[in-house]
Design a protein around this motif. Sequence first.
Motif, PDB file in Angstrom:
ATOM      1  N   SER A 281      -7.182   8.477   7.579  1.00 52.69           N
ATOM      2  CA  SER A 281      -8.379   7.750   7.166  1.00 52.69           C
ATOM      3  C   SER A 281      -9.609   8.493   7.679  1.00 52.69           C
ATOM      4  O   SER A 281      -9.560   9.149   8.731  1.00 52.69           O
ATOM      5  CB  SER A 281      -8.330   6.341   7.784  1.00 52.69           C
ATOM      6  OG  SER A 281      -9.547   5.668   7.609  1.00 52.69           O
TER       7      SER A 281
ATOM      8  N   LYS B 238     -10.071   2.295   5.714  1.00 54.28           N
ATOM      9  CA  LYS B 238      -9.339   2.539   4.459  1.00 54.28           C
ATOM     10  C   LYS B 238      -8.347   3.681   4.681  1.00 54.28           C
ATOM     11  O   LYS B 238      -8.740   4.781   5.073  1.00 54.28           O
ATOM     12  CB  LYS B 238     -10.341   2.905   3.356  1.00 54.28           C
ATOM     13  CG  LYS B 238      -9.689   3.046   2.015  1.00 54.28           C
ATOM     14  CD  LYS B 238     -10.654   2.880   0.871  1.00 54.28           C
ATOM     15  CE  LYS B 238      -9.975   3.085  -0.492  1.00 54.28           C
ATOM     16  NZ  LYS B 238      -8.661   2.485  -0.616  1.00 54.28           N
ATOM     17  N   TRP B 239      -7.089   3.408   4.453  1.00 48.43           N
ATOM     18  CA  TRP B 239      -6.022   4.353   4.821  1.00 48.43           C
ATOM     19  C   TRP B 239      -5.338   4.938   3.599  1.00 48.43           C
ATOM     20  O   TRP B 239      -5.127   4.242   2.603  1.00 48.43           O
ATOM     21  CB  TRP B 239      -4.988   3.628   5.702  1.00 48.43           C
ATOM     22  CG  TRP B 239      -5.569   3.272   7.040  1.00 48.43           C
ATOM     23  CD1 TRP B 239      -6.240   2.125   7.362  1.00 48.43           C
ATOM     24  CD2 TRP B 239      -5.587   4.089   8.212  1.00 48.43           C
ATOM     25  NE1 TRP B 239      -6.659   2.172   8.670  1.00 48.43           N
ATOM     26  CE2 TRP B 239      -6.267   3.368   9.216  1.00 48.43           C
ATOM     27  CE3 TRP B 239      -5.088   5.349   8.531  1.00 48.43           C
ATOM     28  CZ2 TRP B 239      -6.465   3.875  10.501  1.00 48.43           C
ATOM     29  CZ3 TRP B 239      -5.284   5.854   9.803  1.00 48.43           C
ATOM     30  CH2 TRP B 239      -5.963   5.117  10.773  1.00 48.43           C
ATOM     31  N   TYR B 240      -4.993   6.228   3.686  1.00 53.86           N
ATOM     32  CA  TYR B 240      -4.236   6.913   2.640  1.00 53.86           C
ATOM     33  C   TYR B 240      -2.863   7.239   3.211  1.00 53.86           C
ATOM     34  O   TYR B 240      -2.756   7.931   4.231  1.00 53.86           O
ATOM     35  CB  TYR B 240      -4.963   8.193   2.211  1.00 53.86           C
ATOM     36  CG  TYR B 240      -6.284   7.835   1.579  1.00 53.86           C
ATOM     37  CD1 TYR B 240      -6.360   7.532   0.224  1.00 53.86           C
ATOM     38  CD2 TYR B 240      -7.438   7.716   2.362  1.00 53.86           C
ATOM     39  CE1 TYR B 240      -7.562   7.137  -0.346  1.00 53.86           C
ATOM     40  CE2 TYR B 240      -8.644   7.316   1.804  1.00 53.86           C
ATOM     41  CZ  TYR B 240      -8.697   7.029   0.441  1.00 53.86           C
ATOM     42  OH  TYR B 240      -9.868   6.616  -0.107  1.00 53.86           O
TER      43      TYR B 240
ATOM     44  N   ASN C 209       0.810   8.920   3.316  1.00 53.22           N
ATOM     45  CA  ASN C 209       1.555  10.088   2.813  1.00 53.22           C
ATOM     46  C   ASN C 209       2.605   9.634   1.802  1.00 53.22           C
ATOM     47  O   ASN C 209       3.096   8.499   1.871  1.00 53.22           O
ATOM     48  CB  ASN C 209       2.246  10.823   3.968  1.00 53.22           C
ATOM     49  CG  ASN C 209       1.248  11.549   4.856  1.00 53.22           C
ATOM     50  OD1 ASN C 209       0.041  11.498   4.634  1.00 53.22           O
ATOM     51  ND2 ASN C 209       1.748  12.220   5.885  1.00 53.22           N
ATOM     52  N   SER C 210       2.984  10.533   0.920  1.00 51.64           N
ATOM     53  CA  SER C 210       3.876  10.117  -0.172  1.00 51.64           C
ATOM     54  C   SER C 210       5.327   9.950   0.270  1.00 51.64           C
ATOM     55  O   SER C 210       6.139   9.400  -0.453  1.00 51.64           O
ATOM     56  CB  SER C 210       3.791  11.111  -1.333  1.00 51.64           C
ATOM     57  OG  SER C 210       4.092  12.388  -0.832  1.00 51.64           O
TER      58      SER C 210
ATOM     59  N   ALA D 215      -0.253   7.673   7.859  1.00 45.81           N
ATOM     60  CA  ALA D 215      -1.418   7.444   7.007  1.00 45.81           C
ATOM     61  C   ALA D 215      -2.629   8.077   7.685  1.00 45.81           C
ATOM     62  O   ALA D 215      -2.654   8.226   8.915  1.00 45.81           O
ATOM     63  CB  ALA D 215      -1.642   5.948   6.809  1.00 45.81           C
TER      64      ALA D 215
ATOM     65  N   ASP E 178       0.827  -1.218   0.000  1.00 52.13           N
ATOM     66  CA  ASP E 178       0.000   0.000   0.000  1.00 52.13           C
ATOM     67  C   ASP E 178       0.857   1.262   0.000  1.00 52.13           C
ATOM     68  O   ASP E 178       0.320   2.373   0.030  1.00 52.13           O
ATOM     69  CB  ASP E 178      -0.879   0.041   1.268  1.00 52.13           C
ATOM     70  CG  ASP E 178      -1.792  -1.170   1.356  1.00 52.13           C
ATOM     71  OD1 ASP E 178      -2.236  -1.638   0.300  1.00 52.13           O
ATOM     72  OD2 ASP E 178      -2.047  -1.643   2.491  1.00 52.13           O
TER      73      ASP E 178
END
Length: 325
Positions: free
Chosen positions: A62, A67-69, A71-72, A60, A14
């Motif tokens: 949410s 559901k996790w986003y 960081n870049s 990350a 992910d």
Amino acid sequence: MITKLQKPVLQAGDISYPADLVFNAGIAKYQGKYVMVFRNDVGFKPDSTSSECHTVLGVATSSDGIKWYVNSRPWITGTISGGKDSEILRFYDPRLTVIDGVCYMCFACDTRHGVCGGILKTEDFDSYQILTMTAPDNRNMVLFPEKIGGSYFRLERPFPEYSRGYQEKFDIWSSASPDLRYWGDTKLVLGTEQVPYANSKIGPAAPPVKTSKGWLTTIHAVYKHSDKMLNAWAGQKWNKEYLGGLMLLDLENPAKVIGLCPEPVIRAELDHELNGFRGSVIFPGGMILEDSGEVKIYYGAADTVECLATAHVDDLLKLCKSQKS
Ligand code: BMA
């Protein structure tokens, strides 16, 4: 009673930057969303370990805790104060607690002179200020989310090898502080011998949550198998089963255990819990009590992925059998 999500909530695939073992995260609700700081050990593969392995902490977010986003880029990377000569080698096993709207992170920290526990403060998961570090050897610190009797409180796990005959018998302690910087009034909270499913060490796990009955908190407990080896990657001999447990602490005196679940509440059963870098390791690091009464327990599994289990708070409280004082 406790329902596990059948798949990890976060794993290496992910993440857009180098990542191999993504586990032992801290989670909090902060400024209207869920925030996760996860440990990422880079350089580990099932059949080889690179000599370049190192640990970074990633962030990350949410909106639902599922559901996790990510960081870049990672947040805290390897040696933090510069190169080979740095005293601090790495931060790992972050634990998040929000107190009066401010986010604090406890962390374990390998230094050239032993393992320390630290607490830092951050507003944006970018800049941070280290407030305090313990002497070695100590780690697995977690903060309570409010002052109790005028003091900040933490649980911690010193690991005195010499005085305990090098047996890995380590216990849970608490300390109090007027300002999160100076800590004292240290007390034993729970001895390993009080946990029926541990034959080695125990430690704090996720930061406690407040309920009407007491501070509800997870622990980790280690059972060392003498009769079998557990699954592990690349040439490790691994026999330590890590189990997730539960206890209840007195609201006014959090050094006092008033309830203890006599059995583990989370143990490795699913494929991604039994198999990985170190199979059969369950290491809770985040616990969120929702307004609905649902409790989310986040845990690292097999030192490889991050997972989620849920339960109703009333069911968890019933599991904590009362302890004689
Ligand atoms: C402990 C810590 C944890 C890890 C566990 C199992 O001593 O290092 O970070 O999850 O061992 O390997």
